[in-house]
Design a protein around this motif. Structure first.
Motif, mmCIF file in Angstrom:
data_model
loop_
_atom_site.group_PDB
_atom_site.id
_atom_site.type_symbol
_atom_site.label_atom_id
_atom_site.label_comp_id
_atom_site.label_asym_id
_atom_site.label_seq_id
_atom_site.Cartn_x
_atom_site.Cartn_y
_atom_site.Cartn_z
ATOM 1 N N PHE A 8 80.784 42.964 36.829
ATOM 2 C CA PHE A 8 80.162 44.283 36.785
ATOM 3 C C PHE A 8 79.063 44.441 37.836
ATOM 4 O O PHE A 8 78.203 45.292 37.711
ATOM 5 C CB PHE A 8 79.586 44.545 35.391
ATOM 6 N N PHE A 10 77.006 45.419 40.994
ATOM 7 C CA PHE A 10 76.909 46.704 41.687
ATOM 8 C C PHE A 10 77.801 46.708 42.921
ATOM 9 O O PHE A 10 78.543 47.648 43.174
ATOM 10 C CB PHE A 10 75.439 46.905 42.087
ATOM 11 N N THR A 13 81.813 46.564 41.896
ATOM 12 C CA THR A 13 82.416 47.633 41.105
ATOM 13 C C THR A 13 81.885 49.011 41.456
ATOM 14 O O THR A 13 82.636 49.918 41.756
ATOM 15 C CB THR A 13 82.179 47.367 39.599
ATOM 16 N N TYR A 14 80.576 49.166 41.415
ATOM 17 C CA TYR A 14 80.049 50.520 41.491
ATOM 18 C C TYR A 14 80.048 51.098 42.903
ATOM 19 O O TYR A 14 80.304 52.276 43.085
ATOM 20 C CB TYR A 14 78.655 50.568 40.851
ATOM 21 N N LEU A 17 83.463 52.334 43.664
ATOM 22 C CA LEU A 17 83.694 53.506 42.810
ATOM 23 C C LEU A 17 82.996 54.747 43.374
ATOM 24 O O LEU A 17 83.581 55.815 43.506
ATOM 25 C CB LEU A 17 83.132 53.208 41.422
ATOM 26 N N ILE A 18 81.736 54.569 43.731
ATOM 27 C CA ILE A 18 80.963 55.691 44.256
ATOM 28 C C ILE A 18 81.573 56.164 45.570
ATOM 29 O O ILE A 18 81.770 57.360 45.792
ATOM 30 C CB ILE A 18 79.485 55.288 44.461
ATOM 31 N N CYS A 205 89.746 51.234 40.410
ATOM 32 C CA CYS A 205 88.370 50.870 40.037
ATOM 33 C C CYS A 205 88.139 51.141 38.561
ATOM 34 O O CYS A 205 87.558 50.320 37.851
ATOM 35 C CB CYS A 205 87.357 51.667 40.855
ATOM 36 N N VAL A 209 87.360 48.378 35.582
ATOM 37 C CA VAL A 209 86.227 48.420 34.659
ATOM 38 C C VAL A 209 86.733 48.390 33.217
ATOM 39 O O VAL A 209 86.262 47.608 32.388
ATOM 40 C CB VAL A 209 85.363 49.673 34.916
#
Ligand SMILES: Nc1nc2c(ncn2[C@@H]2O[C@H](COP(=O)(O)OP(=O)(O)OP(=O)(O)O)[C@@H](O)[C@H]2O)c(=O)[nH]1
Length: 383
Positions: A8, A10, A13-14, A17-18, A205, A209
């Protein structure tokens, strides 16, 4: 075991995704603007075409000379290549043969039927299709059909074609529609493949998650005891014992067998559950509890490196809280506690053994008490 923190993270994953969300929004917004401008364009065209048709109705009722002049003016434009007017009685006037009334073909009938259901100001529109004027004159057109009213009375259906080939460059959408069917451009491929790529990326993505959330749930469940929700003994790891570990405390319900024998296993289970809830509510966030066996629990008292927690007071308070448990149908019970104060470098197995010896001593000396381990107890046990 999975490293959930890294899963998880940043970065992993994020950020993707962003990024994928951002690009997808960009592509969609671009497509949306194209569609909006195309709709506006088409609507303006329909509006002006309808005005031409209204004029056409007026002229078609006047003398033929004026009418022909009007028709010529309209057809000077290379955008509108067709201007038809279909009457209620099933006849149609076309630009190619203005004075002749021909009957509807199947396509014309469909437009008529569609437009007749519309209110004033509404219209029907076709997809782009190939219109064969003569074998050497092929055009891609979109046909709009709409009802024509005069003083609120339905007169017939106006049918106007927009020549897609002649549309100007800023009508992307029409072009897009047209190329989609006939000759996709590089822009079209790049835009749509990019959109698909980011959509797939976004979905992956999200799935990633979801997958790890699911795996985490399964792992969490397998780590915890079903009855109490506390960690199971199998998940105790000596690797986690460090300078922040202050004491190993074993707690065991007194005469639990007699609760089971007298009231039944269900009540026994309730007693275990209420005991575990009591432990959970009284320990601090940094302490860790394991259900060690049937009605036996291990609390690892933890704290800051130099902290010296008052373990006897903590455990005595806990025993008092257990005694105060009041649940309908569950008899009052007490617990015995044996603990060993950890020193950095101690052998973890020995710590557990020593805390167990202290618990044994608490049981032997009358139960419902807290006993600290010291070396004399070991001798006692041997003796
Ligand atoms: N209801 C219920 N009983 C359990 C569970 N796990 C173990 N037991 C029972 O708990 C009882 C433990 O009894 P003992 O180990 O003899 O100890 P005790 O009666 O508490 O006596 P002391 O510990 O000496 O005070 C046994 O009868 C087990 O069958 C459980 O999950 N639910």
């Amino acid at each position: 075991m999975f490293d959930f923190k890294s899963v998880f993270s940043f970065k992993k994953t994020y950020i993707p995704l962003i990024l994928s969300g951002f690009f997808t929004v960009l592509v969609l917004q671009n497509e949306y603007q194209n569609i909006q401008s195309a709709i506006k364009f088409a609507f303006d065209r329909v509006k002006s075409n309808r005005e031409i048709n209204q004029l056409f109705i007026t002229y078609s009722r006047t003398i033929s000379l004026q009418r022909d002049r009007f028709i010529e003016q309209v057809y000077e434009s290379d955008v509108f290549h067709g201007l038809n007017f279909a009457f209620e009685d099933g006849t149609v006037i076309t630009n190619s043969d203005i004075d002749k009334h021909s009957t509807f073909d199947r396509r014309g009938r469909a437009w008529y039927v569609c437009a007749k259901k519309k209110k004033q100001g509404e219209y029907c529109v076709t997809d782009v299709y190939l219109d064969v004027l003569t074998p050497s004159r092929l055009r891609h057109v979109i046909t709009f059909s709409y009802p024509v009213y005069e003083d609120g009375k339905f007169l017939g259906v106006g049918v106007s074609d927009i020549n897609v080939d002649a549309l100007n460059a800023d009508t992307h959408f029409m072009k897009l529609e047209y190329y989609r069917r006939e000759k996709p451009s590089m822009d079209f491929y790049v835009m749509n493949i990019t959109a698909c790529f980011f959509m797939i990326f976004l979905v992956l993505c999200i799935l990633r998650v979801l997958f790890f959330v699911l795996v985490d749930k399964v792992f969490t469940q397998s780590r915890h005891d079903l009855l109490t929700g506390l960690k199971r003994r199998e998940h105790f790891s000596s690797d986690k014992i460090d300078a922040r570990t202050k004491a190993f405390c074993f707690l065991d319900i007194d005469h639990f067998k007699s609760i089971n024998d007298t009231y039944g296993h269900d009540v026994g289970d309730k007693a275990i559950k209420s005991f575990s809830d009591c432990i959970r509510n009284s320990i601090r966030a940094e302490d860790v509890v394991f259900r060690w066996g049937g009605e036996e629990f291990l609390i690892l008292v933890r704290g800051k490196k130099d902290e010296k927690p008052d373990v006897p007071s903590m455990m005595t308070r806990l025993c008092e809280q257990v005694e105060a448990i009041n649940i309908k149908g569950v008899p009052k019970f007490t617990v015995s506690v044996g603990f060993y104060e950890y020193r950095v470098g101690d052998d973890v197995d020995l710590c557990i053994k020593n805390a167990d010896i202290a618990l044994y001593k608490a049981k032997r000396s009358g139960r419902n008490r807290v006993i600290r381990y010291d070396s004399s107890l070991a001798m006692d046990t041997l003796g």
